[in-house]
Scaffold this motif. Structure first.
Motif: not given
Length: 355
Positions: A235, A238, A261, A288
């Motif tokens: 996470a 990203i 994701a 995210h």
């Protein structure tokens, strides 16, 4: 009996027949043009395809159809030659006109894919052009030389596929299997109209050959998704990956990172990235953990590449978007996690209510 040269039926030259045929259809053409003009007039600038996208889309469709038609005509001719059956001639401009007139290219699923691919390619090109002069794209080369063999191999596959696409001149479209199959049969049917019956079996065999040779796995977006899967970013990784992918002009990789994701289809992720309003994209990024600075960098990259995006309106909302709790963003996006066919059915019913 002498021919009366004043008789209008005898004064017509034989090669004038097409003029009369076009004249007979003039009213219908005028009505279609009026309908199209009215529909276009009432479209807002926000919803209308810009001239660059429209031109690129026309070129991409024509290139795609021409490639399929030449493949079918060439193989069918080889089959017919063996039995003395003659030639099947490719006439790309005529085939495109025929499919347009028949309304086959109005297929919503097909046009969504075609428009999406063209817009994503234009976005990637604009992002790459917006890089600082002399600054090379580094993300893919770095991954291709990395220690993880799976990621490195996928990155090399991406670079090779992207290079083949750029070296190909006028860009055609790499359609998903089912849509490719649909278009192949349409093109085969258009070729058949010129010689009905006599070429049927040759065209059938040629179409099946073309369909069987289609490799979904060789498409750039499929390769990008394999790369995103190989990266399997945490996470906290990203945001930097997505921002670097956009900064390098790797729009397909950016879409794949979002798709992986969020665990959604590539088409859904592409629609999120291409939506110039961006509301769902900001929710996905907040879900995210994208920070205020992360969101601002993504928005600036996209706005520089697509001036139609309202960066000032985004700036007014940036603090509000950045303050949305991650869990609240995830809850709002729950419908995206539904089965893709279920979501399509829901949208189809919604369209019927609007109609």
């Amino acid at each position: 009996m002498p021919v009366d040269q004043d008789d209008p039926l005898h004064a017509i030259a034989p090669d004038a027949a097409p003029i009369f045929a076009r004249a007979a259809g003039a009213d219908a053409r005028a009505e279609r043009r009026l309908d199209a003009a009215i529909e276009d007039f009432f479209l807002s600038a926000h919803d209308r395809l810009d001239d660059r996208t429209r031109a690129a889309l026309h070129t991409a469709i024509a290139t795609t159809l021409e490639g399929i038609e030449r493949e079918l005509a060439g193989h069918a001719t080889r089959l017919l030659t063996r039995s003395g059956g003659g030639l099947v001639t490719a006439e790309p401009a005529e085939t495109l006109r025929r499919l347009l007139d028949a309304g086959l290219l109005r297929d919503p699923e097909l046009m969504a894919e075609m428009i999406g691919q063209v817009r994503l390619a234009l976005l990637g090109a604009a992002l790459a052009a917006g890089r600082e002069p002399g600054l090379p794209a580094t993300l893919l080369p770095r991954m291709a030389q990395g220690d993880d063999a799976v990621t490195a191999g996928s990155a090399r596959d991406y670079l090779l596929a992207d290079g083949r696409r750029d070296a190909g001149g006028a860009r055609g479209l790499t359609l998903p299997g089912e849509l490719h199959r649909r278009v192949v049969w349409w093109v085969a049917a258009a070729l058949r109209e010129k010689r009905p019956g006599r070429v049927d079996q040759a065209l059938v065999e040629s179409a099946i050959r073309c369909i069987d040779a289609h490799d979904d796995g060789a498409r750039l977006d499929s390769i990008a998704l394999r790369l995103a899967t190989a990266i399997d970013a945490r996470a906290d990784e990203i945001p930097a990956l997505l921002i670097e992918a956009l900064g390098d002009g790797r729009a397909e990789l950016a879409v794949a990172l979002i798709a992986y994701a969020q665990r959604i289809e590539l088409g859904e992720a592409r629609a999120l990235l291409l939506d110039i309003d961006g509301d769902r994209l900001w929710l996905v990024l907040r879900a995210h953990g994208f920070t205020r600075d992360d969101l601002a960098r993504v928005a600036l990259l996209l706005a520089d590449a697509e001036p139609r995006r309202d960066i000032e309106a985004f700036a007014d909302l940036l603090d509000t978007i950045a303050a949305i709790p991650v869990l609240a963003a995830r809850a709002a996006l729950a419908p995206l996690s539904l089965h893709a066919d279920f979501r399509r059915a829901i949208r189809a019913l919604a369209r019927s209510h609007r109609a």
